[in-house]
Design a protein around this motif. Structure first.
Motif, short mmCIF file in Angstrom:
data_model
loop_
_atom_site.label_atom_id
_atom_site.label_comp_id
_atom_site.label_asym_id
_atom_site.label_seq_id
_atom_site.Cartn_x
_atom_site.Cartn_y
_atom_site.Cartn_z
N ARG A 1 53.93 46.41 -10.24
CA ARG A 1 52.61 46.32 -10.88
C ARG A 1 52.74 45.76 -12.29
NH1 ARG A 1 51.80 51.67 -8.63
NH2 ARG A 1 51.86 52.50 -10.73
N ILE A 2 53.77 46.15 -13.02
CA ILE A 2 53.97 45.63 -14.38
C ILE A 2 54.29 44.14 -14.32
CG2 ILE A 2 55.51 45.69 -16.38
CD1 ILE A 2 55.75 48.75 -15.88
N GLN A 3 55.17 43.75 -13.41
CA GLN A 3 55.50 42.33 -13.29
C GLN A 3 54.27 41.52 -12.92
OE1 GLN A 3 58.65 42.77 -10.41
NE2 GLN A 3 60.24 42.48 -11.97
N PHE A 4 53.43 42.05 -12.02
CA PHE A 4 52.20 41.37 -11.62
C PHE A 4 51.28 41.20 -12.82
CE2 PHE A 4 47.72 41.93 -10.43
CZ PHE A 4 47.53 40.77 -9.71
N ALA A 5 51.12 42.24 -13.61
CA ALA A 5 50.18 42.22 -14.73
C ALA A 5 50.59 41.23 -15.81
CB ALA A 5 50.03 43.61 -15.33
N SER B 1 46.11 38.85 -6.73
CA SER B 1 46.62 40.10 -6.18
C SER B 1 48.09 39.87 -5.84
CB SER B 1 45.83 40.52 -4.94
OG SER B 1 46.18 39.72 -3.84
N PRO B 2 48.83 40.94 -5.60
CA PRO B 2 50.23 40.74 -5.21
C PRO B 2 50.38 39.91 -3.93
CG PRO B 2 49.90 42.99 -5.92
CD PRO B 2 48.53 42.35 -5.84
N ASP B 3 49.30 39.83 -3.13
CA ASP B 3 49.33 39.04 -1.89
C ASP B 3 49.04 37.57 -2.12
OD1 ASP B 3 49.85 41.35 -0.45
OD2 ASP B 3 47.74 41.72 -0.03
N GLY B 4 48.69 37.19 -3.34
CA GLY B 4 48.35 35.79 -3.62
C GLY B 4 47.09 35.71 -4.44
N LYS B 5 46.48 34.53 -4.45
CA LYS B 5 45.26 34.37 -5.23
C LYS B 5 44.20 33.66 -4.40
CE LYS B 5 47.16 30.39 -7.68
NZ LYS B 5 47.51 29.86 -8.98
N ARG B 6 42.95 33.97 -4.75
CA ARG B 6 41.80 33.33 -4.15
C ARG B 6 41.01 32.72 -5.30
NH1 ARG B 6 43.84 36.98 -1.27
NH2 ARG B 6 43.61 37.17 0.96
N GLU B 7 40.60 31.46 -5.13
CA GLU B 7 39.92 30.76 -6.21
C GLU B 7 38.56 30.28 -5.77
OE1 GLU B 7 42.44 28.12 -8.70
OE2 GLU B 7 43.90 28.44 -7.10
N THR B 8 37.65 30.22 -6.73
CA THR B 8 36.31 29.67 -6.49
C THR B 8 35.78 29.16 -7.81
OG1 THR B 8 34.18 30.09 -5.43
CG2 THR B 8 35.03 31.83 -6.86
N THR B 9 34.62 28.53 -7.77
CA THR B 9 33.95 28.07 -8.97
C THR B 9 32.57 28.71 -9.02
OG1 THR B 9 35.12 25.96 -8.89
CG2 THR B 9 33.13 26.04 -10.23
N ALA B 10 32.21 29.26 -10.17
CA ALA B 10 30.88 29.83 -10.33
C ALA B 10 29.84 28.72 -10.28
CB ALA B 10 30.79 30.59 -11.66
N ASP B 11 28.65 29.06 -9.82
CA ASP B 11 27.57 28.07 -9.81
C ASP B 11 27.03 27.88 -11.23
OD1 ASP B 11 25.70 30.12 -10.33
OD2 ASP B 11 25.05 30.25 -8.25
N PRO B 12 26.12 26.95 -11.47
CA PRO B 12 25.63 26.71 -12.83
C PRO B 12 25.01 27.95 -13.50
CG PRO B 12 25.03 24.87 -11.42
CD PRO B 12 25.60 25.95 -10.53
#
Length: 162
Positions: free
Chosen positions: A35-39, A111-122
């Motif tokens: 958890r420390i390494q992740f943070a 997350s430790p399982d990877g990342k999920r990305e998106t873009t906020a709308d205007p």
């Protein structure tokens, strides 16, 4: 014996005994090192860290199932982030979020399982689905260089459990 004397076998035996005592009476919690390494594993070390300024829980009932939705608000000098966390399955949650000031900012859920990305709308709204239960940290890359010039700031939330 003086403090300047080299460490000998008696010193090493005493240190082993102290380590064993601490391992028995106050062990390191499982997963703490991960958890420390992740943070601290961020590409953008110059990111602004947002703080949690409000958290609430709401329990709702649909048909025969009760669901709990958490709402958390993070804040820093350049951005306010409000997220709503709703369980979808036993393994995943959905995150609905709002950013102020609004804009098409990049949002990354780590997350430790990877990342999920998106873009906020205007209007600053975003949704991230299928986020695994567990540790989560958000990284928001503001998209304001067209207006303000320079390198856009990066905002990081503290790690939370979802």
């Amino acid at each position: 014996m003086s403090a300047e004397a080299p460490i000998d076998e008696a010193d090493l035996a005493a240190l082993r005994a102290v380590r064993e005592l601490y391992e028995m009476t106050d062990p390191v919690p499982a997963g703490l090192i991960e958890r420390i390494q992740f943070a601290v594993d961020l590409e953008d070390l110059d990111a602004q860290v947002a703080r949690v300024c409000e958290e609430s829980r709401l329990v709702g009932v649909r048909s025969t199932e009760a669901t709990e939705t958490r709402t958390i608000t993070f804040d820093c000098s350049v951005l306010t982030v409000m997220i709503s966390i709703r369980p979808i399955t036993d393994e995943t949650v959905r995150i609905d979020g709002w950013l102020a000031p609004a804009g098409e900012h990049r949002v990354e859920c780590r997350s430790p399982d990877g990342k999920r990305e998106t873009t906020a709308d205007p209007q600053g709204r975003f949704v991230v689905e299928d986020v695994p239960h567990g540790l989560l940290q958000m990284v928001i890359r503001l998209s304001w260089q067209e207006v303000h010039g320079g390198t856009p700031p990066v905002v990081v939330t503290p790690s939370i459990m979802v």
